[in-house]
Enzyme design. Sequence first.
Site, PDB file in Angstrom:
ATOM      1  N   ARG A 108       0.867  -1.181   0.000  1.00  5.83           N
ATOM      2  CA  ARG A 108       0.000   0.000   0.000  1.00  5.83           C
ATOM      3  C   ARG A 108       0.906   1.234   0.000  1.00  5.83           C
ATOM      4  O   ARG A 108       1.916   1.279   0.725  1.00  5.83           O
ATOM      5  CB  ARG A 108      -0.906   0.046   1.232  1.00  5.83           C
ATOM      6  N   GLU A 149      -2.722   7.427  -4.942  1.00  5.47           N
ATOM      7  CA  GLU A 149      -3.059   6.731  -6.193  1.00  5.47           C
ATOM      8  C   GLU A 149      -4.531   6.826  -6.573  1.00  5.47           C
ATOM      9  O   GLU A 149      -4.881   6.690  -7.747  1.00  5.47           O
ATOM     10  CB  GLU A 149      -2.622   5.261  -6.134  1.00  5.47           C
ATOM     11  N   HIS A 205      -0.835  -0.165  -9.787  1.00  3.84           N
ATOM     12  CA  HIS A 205      -1.592  -1.141  -8.990  1.00  3.84           C
ATOM     13  C   HIS A 205      -2.052  -2.311  -9.868  1.00  3.84           C
ATOM     14  O   HIS A 205      -3.247  -2.634  -9.929  1.00  3.84           O
ATOM     15  CB  HIS A 205      -2.783  -0.478  -8.297  1.00  3.84           C
TER      16      HIS A 205
HETATM   17  P1  NAD Z   1      -1.580 -11.245   4.849  1.00  5.92           P
HETATM   18  O1  NAD Z   1      -2.633 -10.806   5.792  1.00  5.92           O
HETATM   19  O2  NAD Z   1      -1.543 -12.691   4.450  1.00  5.92           O
HETATM   20  O3  NAD Z   1      -0.145 -10.865   5.433  1.00  5.92           O
HETATM   21  C1  NAD Z   1       0.138  -9.623   6.015  1.00  5.92           C
HETATM   22  C2  NAD Z   1       1.259  -9.851   7.022  1.00  5.92           C
HETATM   23  O4  NAD Z   1       1.628  -8.583   7.559  1.00  5.92           O
HETATM   24  C3  NAD Z   1       0.832 -10.744   8.203  1.00  5.92           C
HETATM   25  O5  NAD Z   1       1.763 -11.782   8.373  1.00  5.92           O
HETATM   26  C4  NAD Z   1       0.835  -9.780   9.391  1.00  5.92           C
HETATM   27  O6  NAD Z   1       1.217 -10.401  10.613  1.00  5.92           O
HETATM   28  C5  NAD Z   1       1.883  -8.782   8.925  1.00  5.92           C
HETATM   29  N1  NAD Z   1       1.851  -7.557   9.703  1.00  5.92           N
HETATM   30  C6  NAD Z   1       0.791  -6.963  10.323  1.00  5.92           C
HETATM   31  N2  NAD Z   1       1.214  -5.851  10.958  1.00  5.92           N
HETATM   32  C7  NAD Z   1       2.540  -5.750  10.740  1.00  5.92           C
HETATM   33  C8  NAD Z   1       3.522  -4.822  11.137  1.00  5.92           C
HETATM   34  N3  NAD Z   1       3.221  -3.774  11.925  1.00  5.92           N
HETATM   35  N4  NAD Z   1       4.792  -5.016  10.733  1.00  5.92           N
HETATM   36  C9  NAD Z   1       5.125  -6.088   9.955  1.00  5.92           C
HETATM   37  N5  NAD Z   1       4.226  -6.996   9.543  1.00  5.92           N
HETATM   38  C10 NAD Z   1       2.956  -6.819   9.926  1.00  5.92           C
HETATM   39  O7  NAD Z   1      -1.720 -10.309   3.583  1.00  5.92           O
HETATM   40  P2  NAD Z   1      -1.202 -10.604   2.100  1.00  5.92           P
HETATM   41  O8  NAD Z   1      -2.266 -11.296   1.338  1.00  5.92           O
HETATM   42  O9  NAD Z   1       0.161 -11.177   2.160  1.00  5.92           O
HETATM   43  O10 NAD Z   1      -1.135  -9.107   1.538  1.00  5.92           O
HETATM   44  C11 NAD Z   1      -0.174  -8.175   2.000  1.00  5.92           C
HETATM   45  C12 NAD Z   1      -0.541  -6.806   1.504  1.00  5.92           C
HETATM   46  O11 NAD Z   1      -0.415  -6.784   0.084  1.00  5.92           O
HETATM   47  C13 NAD Z   1      -1.999  -6.426   1.750  1.00  5.92           C
HETATM   48  O12 NAD Z   1      -2.135  -5.798   3.007  1.00  5.92           O
HETATM   49  C14 NAD Z   1      -2.331  -5.505   0.639  1.00  5.92           C
HETATM   50  O13 NAD Z   1      -2.167  -4.189   1.113  1.00  5.92           O
HETATM   51  C15 NAD Z   1      -1.278  -5.777  -0.428  1.00  5.92           C
HETATM   52  N6  NAD Z   1      -1.822  -6.236  -1.716  1.00  5.92           N
HETATM   53  C16 NAD Z   1      -1.467  -5.578  -2.840  1.00  5.92           C
HETATM   54  C17 NAD Z   1      -1.925  -5.996  -4.080  1.00  5.92           C
HETATM   55  C18 NAD Z   1      -1.535  -5.309  -5.360  1.00  5.92           C
HETATM   56  O14 NAD Z   1      -2.135  -5.563  -6.412  1.00  5.92           O
HETATM   57  N7  NAD Z   1      -0.533  -4.454  -5.366  1.00  5.92           N
HETATM   58  C19 NAD Z   1      -2.786  -7.103  -4.149  1.00  5.92           C
HETATM   59  C20 NAD Z   1      -3.120  -7.771  -2.967  1.00  5.92           C
HETATM   60  C21 NAD Z   1      -2.633  -7.337  -1.750  1.00  5.92           C
END
Ligand code: NAD
Length: 330
Positions: free
Chosen positions: A234, A263, A295
């Site tokens: 994000r 964005e 994105h």
């Molecule tokens: P997920 O929930 O499986 O994993 C997120 C991880 O972040 C978890 O392990 C959690 O413990 C950790 N976390 C929470 N707070 C934290 C902190 N303060 N410091 C470090 N780690 C922390 O999510 P995911 O499916 O792996 O997705 C991750 C991110 O990717 C989403 O939050 C979303 O913003 C982003 N995303 C982007 C796209 C894109 O097209 N660019 C698509 C999907 C997801």
Amino acid sequence: MNIAVFSTKKYDRQYLQQANREADHCLTYFEASLNRLTAATASEYPCVSAFVNDKLDRATLELLASGKTRLIAMRCAGYNNIDLEAARELKLLIVRVPAYSPHAVAEHVIALLLTLYRTTHRSYNRVREGNFSLDGLIGSEVSGKTVGIIGTGKIGGIVAELFSGFNCERIAYDVNRNPVIEEMGIPYVSLDEIWRRSQIITLHCPLMSSTKHMVNQASIAQMQDGITLINTSRGGLIDTKAVYQALKSKKIGHLGIDVYEEEEHLFFEDLSSEIIQDDLFMRLTTFPNVLITGHQAFFTNRALTNIADTTISNISEFERTGACMNAVQL
Ligand code: NAD
């Protein structure tokens, strides 16, 4: 069920129509994004479907709840754009697509990194113009580098796995431990260690108040000179102004971003005939060592199919039972 589907493009309609063939919900598509100005359009719909850059703040949710809306079906995993407290108070159920293809995003990280490291974005244009000069195209290698992975959930876990093929050292930081990471022998270290030890940092944690601007002037100061920063998570995880200054001073050697703080004013639209007003963004596009995609990390055939299928099945489950296993805990 009658569903108002916001922020839809041609491709969204195509995949949703396909997914809805059996369920046969009544989908009304709106190109506009969902926000306090457009929410009134949806007041007669029991279900509203929204996407990643829609703004579901209190005013928007109040407008929806004052009509017939009871269910909000997000077509994405993240929900940082929703006022969850307001949703709870207004008794709106929020459902989402927790995982549609973590591989899509993880592979995009590698695409951004290798493009930056081997300057293929520049070679592509040069060769098309008959310019075969190699000046300015000296590359970098991933092999031998230390990669810091912040957030080791579904996407971060796959990123860690993908990097195993590159002969590099991997270190990780997360507030929760993922056994898959430990099984791969990747050590969890402190955030300070990530900043200090990594030559490549890739962000995979959600945007929350605790993670907003985690890459800022102070954390950048701890990083190695020439650091490579990749953000597919994000935009708000990064203080873009601080990153811009660090690019100018060459502290940051490469920047690959699929997300940007502001964005919602830019991405998913064709603005090629407009005067873009975001000076910071436009300045970033001028750096040869910066690669920006709009994105699109999620944007694969598999992911779009999964998004549409899960969204429709979430709605059907709510219609049948009044609940949904993919509901966001409020
Ligand atoms: P997920 O929930 O499986 O994993 C997120 C991880 O972040 C978890 O392990 C959690 O413990 C950790 N976390 C929470 N707070 C934290 C902190 N303060 N410091 C470090 N780690 C922390 O999510 P995911 O499916 O792996 O997705 C991750 C991110 O990717 C989403 O939050 C979303 O913003 C982003 N995303 C982007 C796209 C894109 O097209 N660019 C698509 C999907 C997801």
